[in-house]
Design a protein around this motif. Structure first.
Motif, short mmCIF file in Angstrom:
data_model
loop_
_atom_site.label_atom_id
_atom_site.label_comp_id
_atom_site.label_asym_id
_atom_site.label_seq_id
_atom_site.Cartn_x
_atom_site.Cartn_y
_atom_site.Cartn_z
N MET A 76 0.83 -1.21 0.00
CA MET A 76 0.00 0.00 0.00
C MET A 76 0.86 1.26 0.00
N HIS A 77 1.89 1.28 0.84
CA HIS A 77 2.82 2.41 0.86
C HIS A 77 3.44 2.62 -0.53
N ALA A 78 3.92 1.52 -1.12
CA ALA A 78 4.63 1.62 -2.39
C ALA A 78 3.72 2.07 -3.52
N LYS A 125 1.87 -9.99 -5.64
CA LYS A 125 0.46 -10.30 -5.90
C LYS A 125 -0.41 -9.05 -5.77
N VAL A 126 -0.12 -8.22 -4.76
CA VAL A 126 -0.89 -6.98 -4.60
C VAL A 126 -0.72 -6.09 -5.82
N ALA A 128 0.24 -6.86 -8.84
CA ALA A 128 -0.30 -7.44 -10.07
C ALA A 128 -1.80 -7.27 -10.16
N ARG A 129 -2.47 -7.32 -9.01
CA ARG A 129 -3.93 -7.16 -8.91
C ARG A 129 -4.69 -8.07 -9.89
N GLU A 130 -4.24 -9.30 -9.98
CA GLU A 130 -4.88 -10.25 -10.88
C GLU A 130 -5.95 -11.08 -10.19
N ALA A 131 -5.87 -11.16 -8.87
CA ALA A 131 -6.83 -11.97 -8.11
C ALA A 131 -6.77 -11.53 -6.65
N PRO A 132 -7.78 -11.87 -5.87
CA PRO A 132 -7.68 -11.61 -4.43
C PRO A 132 -6.42 -12.25 -3.86
N VAL A 133 -5.79 -11.54 -2.96
CA VAL A 133 -4.48 -11.96 -2.46
C VAL A 133 -4.64 -13.01 -1.36
N ILE A 159 -8.13 -1.90 -3.53
CA ILE A 159 -9.13 -1.02 -4.13
C ILE A 159 -8.49 -0.13 -5.18
N THR A 160 -7.36 0.46 -4.81
CA THR A 160 -6.63 1.32 -5.73
C THR A 160 -5.83 0.47 -6.70
#
Length: 346
Positions: A76-78, A125-126, A128-133, A159-160
């Protein structure tokens, strides 16, 4: 050779001229600026604050400590910094040491390599946002189902939408296994107390990682950013003497006697006997004596000090060893301009 400005972590107060230095770094051709954390300031907020006045320079953490936040929080920070800067963030991560991890964060230090691998995998994974982590690993299970869990945890996607799925992740690493892991799963190596004299040894560690199945990068597209104090001066001996207290502090005082990663680095360089004596003196409170026995070579092995011609000659040595960026400290704008002109003359 690229230059990175290393702001480091704060002492008792924020550095008074940091904004001026960051602005000058952006203007004078530095490639990146880095902020660190120990057990005071965090690494991300200074980059967002001081970096908001810049246009092109990359903004990196060197390093953000793994135990300071969960991997999803680090992601989230990154992704936040990456959006605010228009795609200029570098996420530099490191495990720190047991004194900080267990004493400050209240987390176990064991299995740092496995924790790092799992941590980086979740961040990927976050982004890439390809699927729920989700994560089945023992260190950061997602959803959490251990003691105290209500059983209501739900796999989520951010969300973002991240600006870049391939936001670069660099790792701070000192030992052979950690450097090999860095070459396998990261985009760059944040090397502290690097010496070109041992480049063949480092390259063996790196090549082990690059050769592993599924390795993310090759040597051709992997960055090596080495912390290296570069001082242009005609008083080489005087500057070396001024650097010895810093070397003594990290070798003697930044870690327990039985586990000081910085001391291990210098031992691998061949300074084992003097490292043992520095630690003994430093940890017994005899800090001045510890500083006095630091040999000149312990300083010059990991720093570049000399007049303009001598510095340029050493820069070529570091570049030939595989270093792509030097992370340098600067006390003022004038020193930064001098460094920029010597390292990358017009």
């Amino acid at each position: 050779m690229k230059l990175g400005l290393q702001l480091g972590y704060w002492a008792a107060q924020p550095p008074a001229n940091a904004q001026e230095l960051v602005t000058e770094a952006d203007r004078s051709g530095f490639d990146a600026v880095f902020s660190a954390e120990s057990w005071g300031n965090d690494a991300f907020t200074p980059l967002a604050w001081w970096g908001s006045s810049t246009e092109r320079i990359r903004l990196g953490t060197s390093v953000a400590q793994l135990s300071a936040r969960t991997p999803t929080a680090a992601a989230m920070h990154a992704l936040t910094l990456d959006h605010l800067s228009g795609g200029r963030a570098i996420l530099g991560l490191g495990v720190s040491g047991p004194q900080v991890v267990e004493g400050w964060y209240g987390e176990p230090f064991e299995k740092p390599l496995a924790r790092t691998r799992e941590y980086v995998s979740i961040i990927r994974k976050v982004l890439a946002r390809e699927a729920p982590v989700t994560n089945d690993g023992p260190h950061h299970p997602l959803p959490y189902s251990g003691p105290g869990a209500l059983g209501l945890g739900k796999p989520l996607k951010p969300i973002t939408h991240p600006l870049r799925a391939d936001l670069p992740i660099w790792l701070g690493a000192e030992g052979p296994k950690n450097v090999a892991l860095t070459a396998e799963i990261a985009d760059g190596w944040l090397a502290i107390y690097y010496t070109p004299r041992l480049a063949d040894m480092y390259n063996e560690w790196l090549d082990e990682g690059f050769a592993r199945p599924g390795a993310r990068r090759s040597r051709e597209d992997f960055e090596i950013a080495a912390t290296c104090q570069v001082v242009v001066t005609d008083d080489r001996a005087g500057e070396i003497a001024r650097m010895k207290p810093i070397t003594a502090l990290y070798v003697g005082g930044m870690g327990a006697a039985e586990m000081n990663f910085h001391a291990q680095v210098y031992t691998r360089m061949g300074y084992g006997d003097v490292v043992t004596e520095i630690q003994r003196l430093f940890l017994s409170g005899r800090k001045e004596e510890a500083m006095s026995i630091v040999p000149d070579e312990m300083v010059t092995d990991t720093m570049i000090i000399g007049n303009g011609d001598e510095v340029r000659q050493q820069l070529k040595v570091w570049e030939d060893a595989g270093v792509t960026m030097l992370l340098v400290h600067a006390r003022d704008v004038e020193q930064m301009r001098q460094l920029a002109s010597v390292v990358n003359p017009a």
